[in-house]
Enzyme design. Structure first.
Site, PDB file in Angstrom:
ATOM      1  N   ARG A  55       0.858  -1.186   0.000  1.00 47.89           N
ATOM      2  CA  ARG A  55       0.000   0.000   0.000  1.00 47.89           C
ATOM      3  C   ARG A  55       0.892   1.233   0.000  1.00 47.89           C
ATOM      4  O   ARG A  55       2.101   1.128   0.059  1.00 47.89           O
ATOM      5  CB  ARG A  55      -1.028  -0.003   1.155  1.00 47.89           C
ATOM      6  N   GLY A  56       0.253   2.405  -0.061  1.00 49.69           N
ATOM      7  CA  GLY A  56       1.008   3.641  -0.210  1.00 49.69           C
ATOM      8  C   GLY A  56       1.105   3.948  -1.700  1.00 49.69           C
ATOM      9  O   GLY A  56       1.443   3.056  -2.495  1.00 49.69           O
ATOM     10  N   ASP A 224      -1.912  10.914  -1.815  1.00 51.69           N
ATOM     11  CA  ASP A 224      -2.323   9.889  -2.783  1.00 51.69           C
ATOM     12  C   ASP A 224      -2.646  10.492  -4.138  1.00 51.69           C
ATOM     13  O   ASP A 224      -2.509   9.834  -5.166  1.00 51.69           O
ATOM     14  CB  ASP A 224      -3.525   9.106  -2.258  1.00 51.69           C
TER      15      ASP A 224
HETATM   16  O1  MRU Z   1      -4.502   3.283   2.426  1.00 53.15           O
HETATM   17  P1  MRU Z   1      -3.031   3.441   2.317  1.00 53.15           P
HETATM   18  O2  MRU Z   1      -2.268   2.831   3.435  1.00 53.15           O
HETATM   19  O3  MRU Z   1      -2.509   3.004   0.952  1.00 53.15           O
HETATM   20  O4  MRU Z   1      -2.805   5.000   2.400  1.00 53.15           O
HETATM   21  C1  MRU Z   1      -1.514   5.531   2.287  1.00 53.15           C
HETATM   22  C2  MRU Z   1      -1.441   6.989   2.475  1.00 53.15           C
HETATM   23  O5  MRU Z   1      -2.416   7.654   2.683  1.00 53.15           O
HETATM   24  C3  MRU Z   1      -0.078   7.597   2.295  1.00 53.15           C
HETATM   25  O6  MRU Z   1       0.045   8.727   3.090  1.00 53.15           O
HETATM   26  C4  MRU Z   1       0.104   7.998   0.823  1.00 53.15           C
HETATM   27  O7  MRU Z   1      -0.199   6.927  -0.032  1.00 53.15           O
HETATM   28  C5  MRU Z   1       1.471   8.475   0.543  1.00 53.15           C
HETATM   29  S1  MRU Z   1       2.611   7.139   0.613  1.00 53.15           S
HETATM   30  C6  MRU Z   1       4.165   7.662   0.276  1.00 53.15           C
END
Ligand code: MRU
Length: 339
Positions: A55-56, A224
């Site tokens: 994720r991220g 995101d």
């Molecule tokens: O739901 P997730 O864990 O994928 O959300 C991730 C985030 O909100 C992060 O802050 C974002 O993707 C930036 S990651 C470098």
């Protein structure tokens, strides 16, 4: 990122290729267990993204790129593979950027490797640039996990903290636990602990308390998807942290590579927001702790208006929301961003 395995420090990426397979750290299992998930086709990659094995935003993009090159090598139906992967998570722009990059580059394995290396290198650069904002003894608040696990290595929001720490600056990080999936408490805290960076996990609701008490000098979060006017989507709860930072006169920075900027959107109202399963809120570690008859709503992201952003830390430099036009023209001249 450095990880201690059986008493020894080892360097790990969040995702890598081994022969014909794609391997990734299974982020659902951390911090209890360092398990490796293996993907052998586009279906496995789609599963890993949807179920948050990985994720991220930048890491999702890299997983998609590797998934598509693997699909091509397997002789899969490429339209179906792209559909499968693109339907996993709607908010992170990097996913769609990576799919379009791979399509233009004929789904070659070399292209997927280049995509992963570019994104990682750019995040390191974000760290070097963002390090300039961090003074010795800074106390920094972050939300969710925008670390190496969310990229491949370095991170976005965590990259400046890593580099500041490596440069010998003393920093303290306030880590929002980040309900409901606890990416802060489980993943960010784990990364910081591995690096030996001082940190405190705080309940999401405690951020205002610490900000008002003068315990936070700076907020850095990831993103995101960032729209043309600087409105941006990030993990649910980011918006309220931004409002609190402004109320308390604390600089609020967003760290993200060019691949997270969606200049096709004029503002953040148009960013698609993923809503995840009710069980993530109604249950804890698989056990229901809420009344049987209760329902929940579970948006995974929120949109923070650009007026709360002090600056975007990117590989091209730091830009205020009003300066995003010059970032856009720099990106238009960047061969990687257009290939
Ligand atoms: O739901 P997730 O864990 O994928 O959300 C991730 C985030 O909100 C992060 O802050 C974002 O993707 C930036 S990651 C470098």
């Amino acid at each position: 990122m450095n990880i201690e395995v059986e008493g020894k420090q080892r360097h790990f990426a969040a995702i890598w290729v081994e022969g014909k397979e794609v391997r990734m750290i299974d982020q659902r299992k951390l911090p209890e267990k360092l398990d490796i998930f293996t993907a052998r086709n586009s279906e496995d990659i789609a599963f890993s993204i949807k179920n948050m094995v990985i994720r991220g935003a930048p890491a999702i993009g890299v997983a998609a790129a590797y998934g598509l090159s693997m699909a091509k090598a397997n002789g899969e139906d490429m339209e179906l593979a792209m559909k499968r992967i693109s339907e996993t998570r709607p908010t992170a722009y990097d996913l769609f950027k990576a799919i379009s990059f791979m399509k233009k580059n004929e789904f070659l394995e070399s292209a997927a490797r280049r995509y992963g290396m570019e994104i990682t290198g750019r995040c390191k650069k974000i760290g070097e640039i963002g390090n300039e904002l961090i003074r010795d003894n800074s106390r920094i608040l972050t939300h969710c996990n925008a670390g190496a696990l969310a990229v491949v290595d370095w991170g976005t929001a965590l990259a400046p903290m890593r580099i500041a720490h490596n440069a010998g600056k003393k920093i303290t990080v306030f880590v929002d636990e980040t309900r409901p999936r606890l990416q802060g408490a489980r993943l960010t805290a784990w990364e910081l602990a591995q690096e030996g960076i001082e940190h405190y996990i705080i309940a999401d609701n405690a951020a205002g308390y610490f900000m008002r008490n003068g315990d936070v000098d700076l907020v850095i979060v990831g993103a995101d998807r960032i729209a043309s006017n600087g409105d941006f989507a990030n993990k649910i709860g980011t918006y309220e942290k931004a409002v609190l930072a402004k109320e308390n006169g604390i600089p609020f920075y967003v760290a993200a590579p060019g691949s997270t900027f969606d200049f096709s959107l004029p503002n953040g109202d148009l960013i698609p927001i993923e809503e995840r399963g009710e069980e993530e809120v109604l249950e804890f570690a698989g056990n229901r702790f809420t009344p049987e008859l209760s329902r929940s709503r579970n948006p995974a992201f929120d949109v923070t208006p650009s007026k709360y952003v002090s600056g975007f830390i990117t590989e091209y430099g730091i830009f205020q929301p009003s300066g995003l036009k010059s970032l856009r023209s720099m990106m238009e001249k960047d061969i990687f961003m257009n290939s």
